[in-house]
Scaffold this motif. Structure first.
Motif, PDB file in Angstrom:
ATOM      1  N   HIS A   1      40.976  57.038  44.059  1.00  8.11           N
ATOM      2  CA  HIS A   1      42.111  57.073  43.143  1.00  8.11           C
ATOM      3  C   HIS A   1      42.945  55.814  43.315  1.00  8.11           C
ATOM      4  O   HIS A   1      43.104  55.301  44.421  1.00  8.11           O
ATOM      5  CB  HIS A   1      42.973  58.312  43.416  1.00  8.11           C
ATOM      6  N   THR A   2      43.502  55.326  42.206  1.00 10.14           N
ATOM      7  CA  THR A   2      44.301  54.102  42.261  1.00 10.14           C
ATOM      8  C   THR A   2      45.486  54.233  43.210  1.00 10.14           C
ATOM      9  O   THR A   2      45.820  53.293  43.937  1.00 10.14           O
ATOM     10  CB  THR A   2      44.827  53.720  40.861  1.00 10.14           C
ATOM     11  N   THR A   3      46.136  55.399  43.219  1.00  7.09           N
ATOM     12  CA  THR A   3      47.300  55.587  44.084  1.00  7.09           C
ATOM     13  C   THR A   3      46.924  55.444  45.552  1.00  7.09           C
ATOM     14  O   THR A   3      47.650  54.834  46.352  1.00  7.09           O
ATOM     15  CB  THR A   3      47.937  56.962  43.844  1.00  7.09           C
ATOM     16  N   GLU A   4      45.782  55.989  45.923  1.00  8.61           N
ATOM     17  CA  GLU A   4      45.330  55.921  47.319  1.00  8.61           C
ATOM     18  C   GLU A   4      45.131  54.473  47.758  1.00  8.61           C
ATOM     19  O   GLU A   4      45.573  54.062  48.837  1.00  8.61           O
ATOM     20  CB  GLU A   4      44.023  56.707  47.453  1.00  8.61           C
ATOM     21  N   ILE A   5      44.469  53.691  46.917  1.00 10.01           N
ATOM     22  CA  ILE A   5      44.218  52.299  47.278  1.00 10.01           C
ATOM     23  C   ILE A   5      45.505  51.481  47.226  1.00 10.01           C
ATOM     24  O   ILE A   5      45.742  50.616  48.082  1.00 10.01           O
ATOM     25  CB  ILE A   5      43.130  51.702  46.371  1.00 10.01           C
ATOM     26  N   ALA A   6      46.366  51.747  46.236  1.00 12.16           N
ATOM     27  CA  ALA A   6      47.638  51.023  46.144  1.00 12.16           C
ATOM     28  C   ALA A   6      48.472  51.214  47.402  1.00 12.16           C
ATOM     29  O   ALA A   6      49.109  50.271  47.904  1.00 12.16           O
ATOM     30  CB  ALA A   6      48.406  51.478  44.916  1.00 12.16           C
ATOM     31  N   GLN A   7      48.502  52.427  47.929  1.00 12.42           N
ATOM     32  CA  GLN A   7      49.246  52.696  49.155  1.00 12.42           C
ATOM     33  C   GLN A   7      48.599  52.000  50.347  1.00 12.42           C
ATOM     34  O   GLN A   7      49.283  51.444  51.208  1.00 12.42           O
ATOM     35  CB  GLN A   7      49.330  54.203  49.394  1.00 12.42           C
ATOM     36  N   GLN A   8      47.289  52.019  50.390  1.00 11.05           N
ATOM     37  CA  GLN A   8      46.563  51.394  51.496  1.00 11.05           C
ATOM     38  C   GLN A   8      46.756  49.873  51.499  1.00 11.05           C
ATOM     39  O   GLN A   8      46.833  49.257  52.560  1.00 11.05           O
ATOM     40  CB  GLN A   8      45.085  51.730  51.386  1.00 11.05           C
ATOM     41  N   TRP A   9      46.836  49.283  50.311  1.00  7.29           N
ATOM     42  CA  TRP A   9      46.951  47.831  50.183  1.00  7.29           C
ATOM     43  C   TRP A   9      48.388  47.367  49.930  1.00  7.29           C
ATOM     44  O   TRP A   9      48.605  46.237  49.513  1.00  7.29           O
ATOM     45  CB  TRP A   9      46.075  47.341  49.035  1.00  7.29           C
ATOM     46  N   GLU A  10      49.379  48.215  50.170  1.00  3.88           N
ATOM     47  CA  GLU A  10      50.763  47.841  49.877  1.00  3.88           C
ATOM     48  C   GLU A  10      51.124  46.523  50.569  1.00  3.88           C
ATOM     49  O   GLU A  10      50.875  46.346  51.757  1.00  3.88           O
ATOM     50  CB  GLU A  10      51.734  48.929  50.337  1.00  3.88           C
ATOM     51  N   PRO A  11      51.707  45.585  49.831  1.00  5.96           N
ATOM     52  CA  PRO A  11      52.024  44.283  50.406  1.00  5.96           C
ATOM     53  C   PRO A  11      53.219  44.338  51.362  1.00  5.96           C
ATOM     54  O   PRO A  11      53.900  45.362  51.455  1.00  5.96           O
ATOM     55  CB  PRO A  11      52.357  43.425  49.180  1.00  5.96           C
ATOM     56  N   ARG A  12      53.462  43.246  52.038  1.00  4.58           N
ATOM     57  CA  ARG A  12      54.596  43.148  52.950  1.00  4.58           C
ATOM     58  C   ARG A  12      55.856  42.821  52.149  1.00  4.58           C
ATOM     59  O   ARG A  12      55.868  41.901  51.345  1.00  4.58           O
ATOM     60  CB  ARG A  12      54.342  42.056  53.992  1.00  4.58           C
ATOM     61  N   TYR A  13      56.921  43.559  52.404  1.00  2.00           N
ATOM     62  CA  TYR A  13      58.199  43.350  51.713  1.00  2.00           C
ATOM     63  C   TYR A  13      59.206  42.696  52.639  1.00  2.00           C
ATOM     64  O   TYR A  13      59.172  42.880  53.863  1.00  2.00           O
ATOM     65  CB  TYR A  13      58.760  44.682  51.202  1.00  2.00           C
TER      66      TYR A  13
END
Length: 486
Positions: A441-453
Motif C-alpha cells: 500500500h502507498t501509505t505503508e511505503i510513504a511512512q517507511q520512506w518518510e524524509p528527514r524534517y
C-alpha cells in the motif's frame, strides 16, 4: 540484472522530472529534468506530445539505470484535458489547470446544478480550473470535437497510457475533474453530461483502479527498450504524489510556494464545501486531501524582483529588513486572475503607496500578500474541521526563500518545517511505483520512506503583535481587487 529501483515522474506545467529511488529503502539514486513549453494564462495550453518527449528525453539521460527499474509512476499537473482521436493522437493541445478561458463555461454549469449539489457529489464546485469546465469550453469553441474523442483523460493518465497502452486512472487525480465522486470512487456520468451531452462516457473515460495498483507493464518504446516489462503504477496528481513523498500525516498543514500556491492537509473525512473555496480532493491512498489553490504565488515575487531588478537574495534581504505591514503598503496578488476566490478576470492591486515608497516596502508587501492569501484559505479549511495541530510544512521552489519562511512563521506564530526531499512530487510518484511493483500500500511505503524534517524558521516574538494587523490590512484591501469578475 536485478530490478532494484523505481522511477517517479513529476510532469508539471514547467518541466518533467524523473527521480530514481532504491526499492529497498527509498534512497534517491539519480534524477533528470527536461523543460516543457512555456505557457501563460488566460490561454494556457500544451501539446501532450511535448510531455511525452520530455519524459522520454529525461529517461534517456538515465539509460544505464533503465534495466534496474522495477516500476514507474507519474504525478502530473491536474485538471488538464487530453482528448485522443481514433488513431491515438490528440485532437488538440491540452487545456491546462491554469487556463481561465473556461470561466464563463463554469458559471453556466453552476446554472444547471446548484453549488451544493456539485460539492456533495464531487467535493468541488466548477471553476475554470476543473476539467468539466474545459469540456464545456471545448464544446462551445469547437462543436462536435468532444464527441469525436475516443479517449478523454488527464495528463498523468496520458503519460501512463503511452507507457503501458492501458487507459487507467485513480481517485486522487480524477477527483479534480468535476465528474468523479471521491466519496464512492466512481465516475458521475450525469455531471459530465452537463458539460457535453450525447457522449458515451463509460467508453471514453479511463478505467478507475486503486492508487496502489499497477496499470500494466511498460511496452516496447524506441530508445527505452531496457525499461520494457517494468510495472506501471496508477499515477496521480502532483499534489497527491507530493503528499506521499513527504509522508504527510493527519494534522500537518502543507503550503506549496510554486508558480501557483496550495495549502492542504490530509484527513480521513471527505470535505464538501458548497462555497467552492475548498476542493475536496481525494489523496493517492484511502483518505482525502482538501485543498485551496491560488493562481499567484512565486510568480508574484518573481515579477516584483524583475521590477526591482533584484536577485533572489537581494529581494529577501529587502523584505526582511522592512517592518511588518510594509509601512502601509498592501498587495492583493491577483496578477493573472485568481482561482480562490474565483475571480478569473481580476488583476493585482498595490495599495497604500505614498511618494516616499521604498523598494523594501514593495518586496515585503509582495511576500505578505502571497502568504496572506493562502492563510485566508487555511483558516476556512480549519473551520470545516480539518485538523492543523501537526507540522507547518513548506515545499515548492519559493519555499527556499528566507523571506517566505520567516514571514510565514511570524504570520502564523508557528515553527516552519521543510524536508530534505527537493523533488517531492517525483519522489512520491516513486512511492506509488514501489507500491505497484511490490504489491504493497502507498501509505505503508510513504511512512517507511518518510524524509528527514528540520525547522527552518521560528516565529519572532517582537513581530507577533503586528501580525493580526497585517492580515487585517490584507482583508481590508481585498475588495479593491474584486471589482473585475470577468
Amino acid at each position: 540484472m536485478q530490478r532494484d529501483l523505481v522511477a517517479g515522474v513529476d510532469s508539471s506545467t514547467q518541466s518533467c522530472t524523473v527521480v530514481l529511488r532504491r526499492l529497498e529503502d527509498g534512497a534517491v539514486v539519480a534524477q533528470a529534468r527536461k523543460p516543457h513549453p512555456p505557457t501563460t494564462p488566460p490561454r494556457s495550453e500544451q501539446a501532450p506530445e511535448a510531455w511525452w518527449q520530455a519524459l522520454v528525453s529525461a529517461l534517456g539521460e538515465l539509460t544505464t539505470y533503465l534495466p534496474r527499474i522495477a516500476g514507474i509512476s507519474v504525478g502530473a499537473q491536474g485538471h488538464g484535458l487530453v482528448m485522443l482521436a481514433e488513431d491515438g493522437l490528440p485532437l488538440r493541445d491540452a487545456k491546462l489547470w491554469n487556463d481561465t478561458q473556461s470561466a464563463h463555461d463554469a458559471s453556466i454549469l453552476l446554472d444547471k446544478l446548484p453549488q451544493k449539489d456539485w460539492a456533495a457529489r464531487t467535493g468541488s464546485v466548477p471553476a475554470a480550473a476543473l476539467t468539466v469546465s474545459k469540456l464545456a469550453w471545448t464544446e462551445r469553441a469547437h462543436p462536435g470535437m468532444v464527441a469525436r474523442a475516443r479517449r478523454i483523460m488527464l495528463p498523468s493518465d496520458y503519460l501512463l497510457y503511452r507507457l503501458s497502452g492501458r487507459a487507467a486512472t485513480e481517485r486522487g487525480v480524477s477527483s479534480g475533474t468535476g465528474y468523479f465522486n471521491p466519496f464512492t470512487n466512481s465516475w458521475d456520468f450525469a455531471l459530465a453530461d452537463l458539460a457535453v451531452s450525447d457522449v458515451d462516457w463509460e467508453a471514453v473515460l479511463p478505467e478507475i483502479i486503486g492508487s496502489s495498483e499497477g496499470s500494466g507493464l511498460v511496452q516496447h518504446i524506441d530508445g527505452l527498450e531496457a525499461l520494457q516489462g517494468a510495472v506501471v503504477g496508477a499515477g496521480s496528481g502532483d499534489n497527491m504524489t507530493a503528499a506521499l513523498g513527504m509522508g504527510i500525516r493527519e494534522g500537518d498543514v502543507i503550503i506549496s510556494f510554486g508558480t501557483s500556491g496550495t495549502l492542504y492537509g490530509r484527513t480521513t473525512v471527505g470535505i464538501k464545501d458548497a462555497t467552492g473555496s475548498i476542493n475536496g480532493y481525494a489523496d493517492a491512498a484511502d483518505a482525502f486531501l482538501p485543498m485551496i489553490t491560488t493562481l499567484n504565488s512565486a510568480k508574484v515575487t518573481d515579477a516584483f524582483r524583475r521590477v526591482l531588478r533584484a536577485t533572489t537574495e537581494e529581494f529577501d534581504t529587502l523584505a526582511l529588513a522592512t517592518e511588518p505591514g510594509a509601512r502601509g503598503v498592501v498587495l492583493v496578488p491577483y496578477l493573472d486572475g485568481e482561482r480562490t476566490p474565483n475571480l478569473p478576470g481580476a488583476t493585482g492591486i498595490l495599495a497604500g503607496i505614498r511618494s516616499d515608497i521604498e523598494p523594501g516596502q514593495i518586496a515585503r508587501a509582495a511576500v505578505e500578500g502571497v502568504i496572506c492569501g493562502l492563510l485566508e484559505g487555511g483558516d476556512y479549511l480549519a473551520s470545516l474541521g480539518v485538523e492543523r495541530d501537526g507540522r507547518l510544512i513548506v515545499t515548492g521552489g519559493a519555499s527556499r526563500s528566507k523571506a517566505y519562511r520567516q514571514i510565514l512563521a511570524d504570520l502564523t506564530g508557528n515553527q516552519v518545517w521543510t524536508c530534505d526531499l527537493p523533488e517531492a512530487a517525483a519522489a512520491g510518484a516513486a512511492v506509488q511505483a514501489a507500491a505497484a511493483a511490490a504489491g504493497r500500500h502507498t501509505t505503508e511505503i510513504a511512512q517507511q520512506w518518510e524524509p528527514r524534517y528540520e525547522i527552518v524558521a521560528e516565529p519572532r516574538e517582537r513581530d507577533a503583535a503586528r501580525m493580526e494587523e497585517v492580515r487585517g490590512a490584507y482583508r481590508a484591501a481585498l475588495p479593491l481587487a474584486q471589482w473585475r469578475k470577468e
